[in-house]
Design a protein around this motif. Structure first.
Motif, PDB file in Angstrom:
ATOM      1  N   GLN B  45       0.697  -1.341  -0.035  1.00 42.29           N
ATOM      2  CA  GLN B  45       0.026   0.003   0.167  1.00 42.29           C
ATOM      3  C   GLN B  45       0.871   1.226  -0.157  1.00 42.29           C
ATOM      4  N   ASP B  46       1.931   1.353   1.117  1.00 45.39           N
ATOM      5  CA  ASP B  46       2.790   2.313   0.876  1.00 45.39           C
ATOM      6  C   ASP B  46       3.876   2.511  -0.346  1.00 45.39           C
ATOM      7  N   THR B  47       3.987   1.591  -1.077  1.00 45.49           N
ATOM      8  CA  THR B  47       4.563   1.524  -2.369  1.00 45.49           C
ATOM      9  C   THR B  47       3.757   2.185  -3.267  1.00 45.49           C
ATOM     10  N   TYR B  48       2.569   1.946  -3.220  1.00 41.62           N
ATOM     11  CA  TYR B  48       1.380   2.526  -4.416  1.00 41.62           C
ATOM     12  C   TYR B  48       1.266   4.036  -4.008  1.00 41.62           C
ATOM     13  N   LEU B  49       1.072   4.342  -2.814  1.00 33.76           N
ATOM     14  CA  LEU B  49       0.839   5.644  -2.539  1.00 33.76           C
ATOM     15  C   LEU B  49       1.955   6.556  -2.937  1.00 33.76           C
ATOM     16  N   LYS B  50       3.435   5.877  -2.284  1.00 33.05           N
ATOM     17  CA  LYS B  50       4.666   6.776  -3.164  1.00 33.05           C
ATOM     18  C   LYS B  50       4.773   6.946  -4.726  1.00 33.05           C
ATOM     19  N   ALA B  51       4.342   5.833  -4.954  1.00 32.47           N
ATOM     20  CA  ALA B  51       4.453   5.677  -6.638  1.00 32.47           C
ATOM     21  C   ALA B  51       3.543   6.762  -7.264  1.00 32.47           C
ATOM     22  N   TYR B  52       2.092   7.130  -6.724  1.00 36.59           N
ATOM     23  CA  TYR B  52       1.142   8.122  -6.906  1.00 36.59           C
ATOM     24  C   TYR B  52       1.848   9.459  -6.731  1.00 36.59           C
ATOM     25  N   ARG B  53       2.524   9.759  -5.579  1.00 34.84           N
ATOM     26  CA  ARG B  53       2.964  10.890  -5.156  1.00 34.84           C
ATOM     27  C   ARG B  53       4.070  11.315  -6.027  1.00 34.84           C
ATOM     28  N   PHE B  54       4.872  10.308  -6.373  1.00 35.07           N
ATOM     29  CA  PHE B  54       5.956  10.703  -7.106  1.00 35.07           C
ATOM     30  C   PHE B  54       6.060  10.263  -8.687  1.00 35.07           C
ATOM     31  N   ILE B  55       4.709  10.347  -9.062  1.00 28.71           N
ATOM     32  CA  ILE B  55       4.336   9.685 -10.563  1.00 28.71           C
ATOM     33  C   ILE B  55       4.852  10.535 -11.572  1.00 28.71           C
ATOM     34  N   GLU B  56       5.408  11.877 -11.287  1.00 26.92           N
ATOM     35  CA  GLU B  56       6.085  12.821 -12.614  1.00 26.92           C
ATOM     36  C   GLU B  56       7.369  12.454 -12.500  1.00 26.92           C
ATOM     37  N   SER B  57       8.062  11.514 -11.562  1.00 28.26           N
ATOM     38  CA  SER B  57       9.603  11.292 -11.512  1.00 28.26           C
ATOM     39  C   SER B  57       9.525   9.953 -12.622  1.00 28.26           C
ATOM     40  N   PHE B  58       8.325   9.418 -12.966  1.00 27.40           N
ATOM     41  CA  PHE B  58       8.294   8.049 -13.756  1.00 27.40           C
ATOM     42  C   PHE B  58       8.230   8.515 -15.193  1.00 27.40           C
TER      43      PHE B  58
END
Ligand SMILES: [Zn+2]
Lengths: 93, 189
Positions: B45-58
């Protein structure tokens, strides 16, 4: 390359050297990271060397077994929804 | 790190189409790191929340799975291992030095044969994997369960490719020793 390999390169028989070089490639071959020349050399060697073939076959079987048997823990029901909910809430914040 | 401007709609599209399909693999990884269902759930869950938060660096079109695995592995090290009540694991540097000898680099001699493995129909292979120290367990999971390439593993783990190779080689030898001792205990060899 360890000291043992160096010593073997100096004093070992031709056959032992061949086997050792081939076994050094084993991981790369299994993981499809070896280049075509290495792959060819490896294939030719294990066709005529039973001990190396057996080592290859064992490692290959373990790799296959890991893939088939160790991928079974599935996420609990509700995890996807809970992630989506938290994201929609954070979006509003 | 390049920043990409995504609209909310694009963000959701990337999240749903590129990130969510990897949830099974991420959960399996988390479960094998923590050995606990609730901890694994939190970590994913934490991984997905971080992924969403930092989606602009993806960077769209690049390997989303590797990117997510890297986030999960960092969360495990930085947040989870610190909080965890488990006694501290052996420092990896120490383990690496200990195993960094010719004895472990040599191809191990074992009575284990491919045919013997077919007799192991229970959880032996899974237990053997779980018995490995976390850093060795991790490279096997990434390589053999998930099929990551060495260069991807290097990025996920922040280590040079040479270290990926040597760690993987040692991990496989340790796994074989474990399997071999199971086989002996069960009377297969
Ligand atoms: Zn040989």
């Amino acid at each position: 390359m360890g000291l043992k390999n160096v010593i073997n390169n100096l004093f070992g028989s031709k056959e032992e050297n061949d086997c050792m070089k081939v076994l050094d490639m084993l991981d790369s071959i299994l993981d499809e990271e070896a280049n075509p020349a290495e792959t060819q050399k490896f294939k030719e060697h294990i066709e005529k060397c039973m001990p190396c073939y057996e080592k290859y076959n064992l490692d290959k079987s373990i790799k296959e077994l890991l893939r088939v048997r160790c991928n079974h823990s599935k996420p609990p029901a509700g995890l996807v929804d809970s992630i989506r909910l938290q994201i929609s809430q954070s979006g509003r914040a | 790190m390049a920043k990409n401007q995504y609209s909310d709609e694009q963000k959701n599209k990337v999240f749903n189409e590129e990130f969510m399909p990897h949830i099974d693999s991420l959960y399996n990884f988390a479960h094998r790191l923590t050995f606990d269902e609730d901890d694994a759930k939190d970590l994913v869950q934490d991984t997905y929340l971080k992924a969403y938060r930092f989606i602009e660096s993806f960077e769209q079109g690049t390997n989303a799975k590797a990117w997510l695995f890297r986030i999960l592995k960092n969360s495990f090290i930085n947040d989870f291992r610190k909080k965890s009540k488990q006694p501290p694991k052996v420092d990896y540097q120490e383990v690496e030095t200990f195993y960094n000898s010719d004895d472990v680099d040599r191809p191990i001699t074992t009575d284990l044969r491919a045919e013997t493995l077919k007799d192991m129909i229970g959880d032996e292979i899974s237990n053997a994997l779980n018995s490995l120290d976390v850093d060795f367990r991790t490279v096997i999971i990434l390589c053999d369960l998930e099929g990551f390439k060495y260069d991807e593993m290097a990025k996920i783990l922040d280590i040079p490719i040479g270290t990926v190779r040597s760690r993987l080689h040692r991990a496989r030898n340790l796994l074989k020793e474990k399997l071999s001792s199971y086989a002996k205990k069960m009377g297969y060899i």
